[in-house]
Design an enzyme around this catalytic site. Structure first.
Site, short mmCIF file in Angstrom:
data_model
loop_
_atom_site.label_atom_id
_atom_site.label_comp_id
_atom_site.label_asym_id
_atom_site.label_seq_id
_atom_site.Cartn_x
_atom_site.Cartn_y
_atom_site.Cartn_z
N LYS A 22 -30.54 60.85 49.82
CA LYS A 22 -30.28 59.61 49.27
C LYS A 22 -31.22 58.56 49.46
O LYS A 22 -31.54 57.70 48.62
CB LYS A 22 -28.74 59.21 49.25
CG LYS A 22 -28.31 58.07 49.91
CD LYS A 22 -26.97 57.74 49.75
CE LYS A 22 -26.75 56.89 51.07
NZ LYS A 22 -27.04 55.52 51.38
N ASN A 23 -31.45 58.28 50.70
CA ASN A 23 -32.16 57.10 51.27
C ASN A 23 -33.65 57.24 50.94
O ASN A 23 -34.45 56.41 50.83
CB ASN A 23 -32.00 56.89 52.71
CG ASN A 23 -30.78 56.24 53.05
OD1 ASN A 23 -29.92 55.99 52.01
ND2 ASN A 23 -30.34 56.16 54.35
N ARG A 92 -26.20 47.88 48.35
CA ARG A 92 -27.27 46.69 49.06
C ARG A 92 -28.66 47.19 48.75
O ARG A 92 -29.51 46.47 48.42
CB ARG A 92 -27.18 46.72 50.55
CG ARG A 92 -28.05 45.69 51.07
CD ARG A 92 -27.96 45.83 52.69
NE ARG A 92 -29.26 45.74 53.24
CZ ARG A 92 -29.85 44.56 53.47
NH1 ARG A 92 -28.93 43.34 53.25
NH2 ARG A 92 -31.02 44.40 53.94
N CYS A 116 -22.08 42.78 54.56
CA CYS A 116 -21.43 44.30 54.33
C CYS A 116 -20.58 44.70 55.31
O CYS A 116 -20.67 43.77 56.54
CB CYS A 116 -22.38 45.29 53.77
SG CYS A 116 -23.39 45.86 54.90
N ARG A 121 -26.89 41.67 57.48
CA ARG A 121 -28.17 42.18 56.48
C ARG A 121 -28.65 41.38 55.67
O ARG A 121 -28.59 41.42 54.59
CB ARG A 121 -27.21 43.46 56.01
CG ARG A 121 -26.90 44.43 56.73
CD ARG A 121 -26.63 45.57 56.17
NE ARG A 121 -27.37 46.82 55.95
CZ ARG A 121 -27.41 47.94 55.65
NH1 ARG A 121 -26.07 48.22 55.07
NH2 ARG A 121 -28.19 48.65 55.51
N PRO A 122 -29.48 40.19 56.20
CA PRO A 122 -30.28 39.30 55.33
C PRO A 122 -31.45 40.11 54.75
O PRO A 122 -31.70 41.18 55.02
CB PRO A 122 -30.45 38.53 56.12
CG PRO A 122 -30.66 38.99 57.59
CD PRO A 122 -29.66 39.86 57.42
N ASP A 124 -34.50 38.42 54.42
CA ASP A 124 -35.58 37.46 54.41
C ASP A 124 -37.13 38.00 54.64
O ASP A 124 -37.78 37.57 54.12
CB ASP A 124 -35.16 36.66 55.62
CG ASP A 124 -35.02 37.30 56.92
OD1 ASP A 124 -34.09 38.25 56.79
OD2 ASP A 124 -35.46 37.24 58.02
N ASP A 306 -27.73 55.59 62.03
CA ASP A 306 -26.91 56.35 61.03
C ASP A 306 -26.09 57.52 61.52
O ASP A 306 -25.30 58.00 60.91
CB ASP A 306 -27.58 56.67 59.68
CG ASP A 306 -27.79 55.31 58.65
OD1 ASP A 306 -27.34 54.41 58.98
OD2 ASP A 306 -28.49 55.64 57.77
N ILE A 328 -29.36 47.99 65.79
CA ILE A 328 -29.78 47.68 64.56
C ILE A 328 -28.73 46.99 63.86
O ILE A 328 -29.21 45.97 63.25
CB ILE A 328 -29.95 49.05 63.59
CG1 ILE A 328 -30.96 49.94 64.65
CG2 ILE A 328 -30.67 48.86 62.27
CD1 ILE A 328 -32.30 49.60 64.90
N ARG A 398 -20.38 58.01 49.11
CA ARG A 398 -21.63 57.07 48.65
C ARG A 398 -22.55 57.94 49.09
O ARG A 398 -23.73 57.88 48.46
CB ARG A 398 -21.45 56.01 49.56
CG ARG A 398 -20.64 54.73 49.02
CD ARG A 398 -20.74 53.68 49.68
NE ARG A 398 -22.13 53.34 49.89
CZ ARG A 398 -22.74 52.57 50.68
NH1 ARG A 398 -21.94 52.15 51.75
NH2 ARG A 398 -24.24 52.47 50.72
C1 UD1 Z 1 -31.89 51.43 55.58
C2 UD1 Z 1 -30.84 52.74 55.24
C3 UD1 Z 1 -29.63 52.68 56.30
C4 UD1 Z 1 -29.94 52.76 57.54
C5 UD1 Z 1 -30.94 51.58 57.73
C6 UD1 Z 1 -31.32 51.59 59.26
C7 UD1 Z 1 -31.35 52.99 53.12
C8 UD1 Z 1 -30.80 52.92 51.66
N1 UD1 Z 1 -30.47 52.59 53.97
O1 UD1 Z 1 -31.12 50.26 55.65
O2 UD1 Z 1 -28.80 53.72 56.17
O3 UD1 Z 1 -28.79 52.33 58.33
O4 UD1 Z 1 -32.42 51.53 57.18
O5 UD1 Z 1 -32.09 52.54 59.71
O6 UD1 Z 1 -32.56 53.49 53.26
N2 UD1 Z 1 -33.03 42.85 58.52
C9 UD1 Z 1 -33.21 41.48 58.43
N3 UD1 Z 1 -34.05 40.84 57.43
C10 UD1 Z 1 -34.56 41.72 56.29
C11 UD1 Z 1 -34.19 42.99 56.34
C12 UD1 Z 1 -33.43 43.45 57.50
O7 UD1 Z 1 -32.94 40.63 59.23
O8 UD1 Z 1 -35.19 41.12 55.47
C13 UD1 Z 1 -32.32 43.36 59.54
C14 UD1 Z 1 -30.77 44.22 59.03
O9 UD1 Z 1 -29.74 42.99 58.90
C15 UD1 Z 1 -30.59 45.01 60.14
C16 UD1 Z 1 -31.86 45.67 60.28
O10 UD1 Z 1 -32.77 44.55 60.00
O11 UD1 Z 1 -29.92 44.41 61.03
C17 UD1 Z 1 -32.28 47.02 59.77
O12 UD1 Z 1 -32.27 46.60 58.31
P1 UD1 Z 1 -33.12 47.61 57.30
O13 UD1 Z 1 -34.34 48.67 58.19
O14 UD1 Z 1 -33.79 46.95 56.25
O15 UD1 Z 1 -32.31 48.78 56.80
P2 UD1 Z 1 -31.98 49.07 55.46
O16 UD1 Z 1 -33.13 49.16 54.55
O17 UD1 Z 1 -31.09 47.85 54.64
#
Ligand code: UD1
Length: 419
Positions: A22-23, A92, A116, A121-122, A124, A306, A328, A398
């Site tokens: 799914k990811n 998200r 969430c 989970r920003p 930015d 995960d 994470i 999900r």
């Molecule tokens: C993806 C996966 C999720 C997995 C995660 C980490 C999908 C749909 N989901 O989520 O299952 O748990 O990777 O392996 O593929 N962060 C920031 N700013 C940003 C983006 C992220 O601070 O702009 C932080 C997040 O809050 C979090 C960390 O970085 O603490 C990891 O986030 P990210 O790697 O972006 O995970 P997702 O893509 O949301």
């Protein structure tokens, strides 16, 4: 609302085939927005998150058609560039439409995902780097309002290898003027999968599978072509079934996935004493006596966040004292109070969970709090004596395709009841 009833202790036998990731499919589906030609996706898993993305794409004007195991997405006539709050709040990953919409239509309004269950989970990193590609971004009324005259390639260095940001930026850069370099890109296999899909559609990408990805932007949508694609298998689902076999001390064949995608998980489980036979697309789990582990989650190729909750359930019944530290997400221990209800001995201190092994679990009513936390409860229920009732199963739906069906096929006494 559905509930699951699982009777343990279970013994599993036979084989289980892993579904497509799914990811991988969520960003791939979003990337279809770049292409005015039909895109045929093979074996899309039947999951709530996939349905949410299909609904979002339909709202934007994408035509969706399903024939057998092929789902065709056609983004020839997009009618809206707004991803509304009602859909984004439920998933998200909806934010992944931002990059492709902006690249193709020079405009996108996407609701901010908000917090969430597992943390703040920003986004930015997504926004800062889209700005570097030439986007003007306003945050207004809970929405990201993004516009540009035309996105232009740039040198991007991510402050953290965010999976979603790497995907959003890679999709945006695919249809922009000139060359984009993404440094400190995420290394997760789903990123390479998206890059392979984009390449098949016509994108020019170098450094696939590395932390430095170079994208030579296409200047017009007519450079894209019609494609058929099948995503990689779901490495998190595969890891969950490995742990299901181990927690029940069973012999199970887990097949149709790439074991190299879960090297970190295999390494930890082997160190704990797991007895595996590993082939090119399968792992046979043999009966194993397991002991403790000390785990720190980290971005790929490290131990995946995960799989942290599922491993915790296993450590609770293995011998010795263990520790899991989560690096994470800031709030990813919501499964702990529920696991304790089943008899697990776990103590939380900040970002670490200390697990006293050797517990004999007993059935109890428990509640799912998020996707992977729910998987941990199912695993613990397999090992617990008696019938465990698991509520709020929609979290599981999900991300685990046909979970009850697959477990039943492995010999588990499991029932889904709408109560
Ligand atoms: C993806 C996966 C999720 C997995 C995660 C980490 C999908 C749909 N989901 O989520 O299952 O748990 O990777 O392996 O593929 N962060 C920031 N700013 C940003 C983006 C992220 O601070 O702009 C932080 C997040 O809050 C979090 C960390 O970085 O603490 C990891 O986030 P990210 O790697 O972006 O995970 P997702 O893509 O949301």
């Amino acid at each position: 609302m559905d509930k699951l009833y699982i009777t343990g202790p279970a013994t599993l036998k036979g084989s289980v085939a892993i579904s497509r990731s799914k990811n991988s499919y969520l960003p791939i589906m979003a990337a279809c927005l770049l292409n005015p030609n039909p895109v045929h996706l093979k074996n899309l898993p039947e999951l709530r998150d996939i349905r949410t993305m299909l609904n979002l794409l339909k709202k934007l004007g994408v035509q969706v058609e399903k024939k057998g195991n092929i789902t065709t997405l056609n983004a020839a006539n997009i009618t809206s560039t707004t991803a509304t709050y009602d859909l984004v709040k439920t998933m998200r990953a909806s934010v992944l439409v931002l990059g492709p919409l902006l690249a193709r239509f020079n405009k996108a309004d996407v609701s901010l995902p908000g917090g969430c269950a597992i943390g703040e989970r920003p986004i930015d990193i997504h926004l800062k780097n889209l700005t570097k590609l030439g986007a003007n971004i306003n945050l207004q009324g809970g929405y990201v309002e993004a516009t540009c005259s035309k996105l232009t390639g740039s040198h991007l260095v991510l402050t953290f290898p965010s999976v979603g940001a790497t995907e959003n930026l890679m999709m945006a850069a695919t249809l922009s003027l000139g060359k984009t370099v993404i440094e400190n890109a995420a290394l997760e296999p789903e990123i390479a999968d998206l890059a392979h899909f984009l390449t098949l559609m016509g994108a020019k990408i170098e450094g696939i599978g590395t932390s430095k990805i170079t994208i030579f932007g296409l200047s017009k949508i007519s450079d894209f072509c019609e494609v058929e694609y099948e995503a990689i298998a779901d490495r998190i689902e595969a890891s969950t079934y490995l742990i299901a076999a181990l927690i029940t001390n069973s012999q199970v064949l887990i097949e149709k996935f790439n074991p190299t995608h879960i090297d970190a998980v295999i390494g930890v489980l082997k160190d704990m004493g797991a007895n595996f036979e590993i082939g090119p697309d399968f792992i046979k789990v043999n009966k194993s006596k397991l002991s403790r582990a000390k785990i720190d989650t980290s971005p790929y190729p490290g131990f995946p966040t995960d799989v942290q909750a599922q491993l915790m359930a296993l450590l609770a019944v293995s011998e010795g004292s263990s520790r899991i530290s989560e690096h994470i997400f800031e709030n990813r221990f919501m499964h702990v109070p529920e696991l304790k209800r089943l008899g697990c001995q776990i103590e939380l201190k900040g970002r670490s969970a200390f697990i006293e092994g050797g517990s004999k679990l007993m059935a109890a009513p428990v509640m799912c709090t998020d996707l992977r936390a729910s998987a941990a409860l199912v695993l613990a229920a397999l090992s617990a004596q008696g019938t465990t009732q698991i509520g709020r199963v929609y979290h599981l739906d999900r991300g685990y395709e046909k979970l009850d069906q697959k477990l039943r096929q492995l010999g588990v006494e499991i029932q889904r009841v709408n109560e």
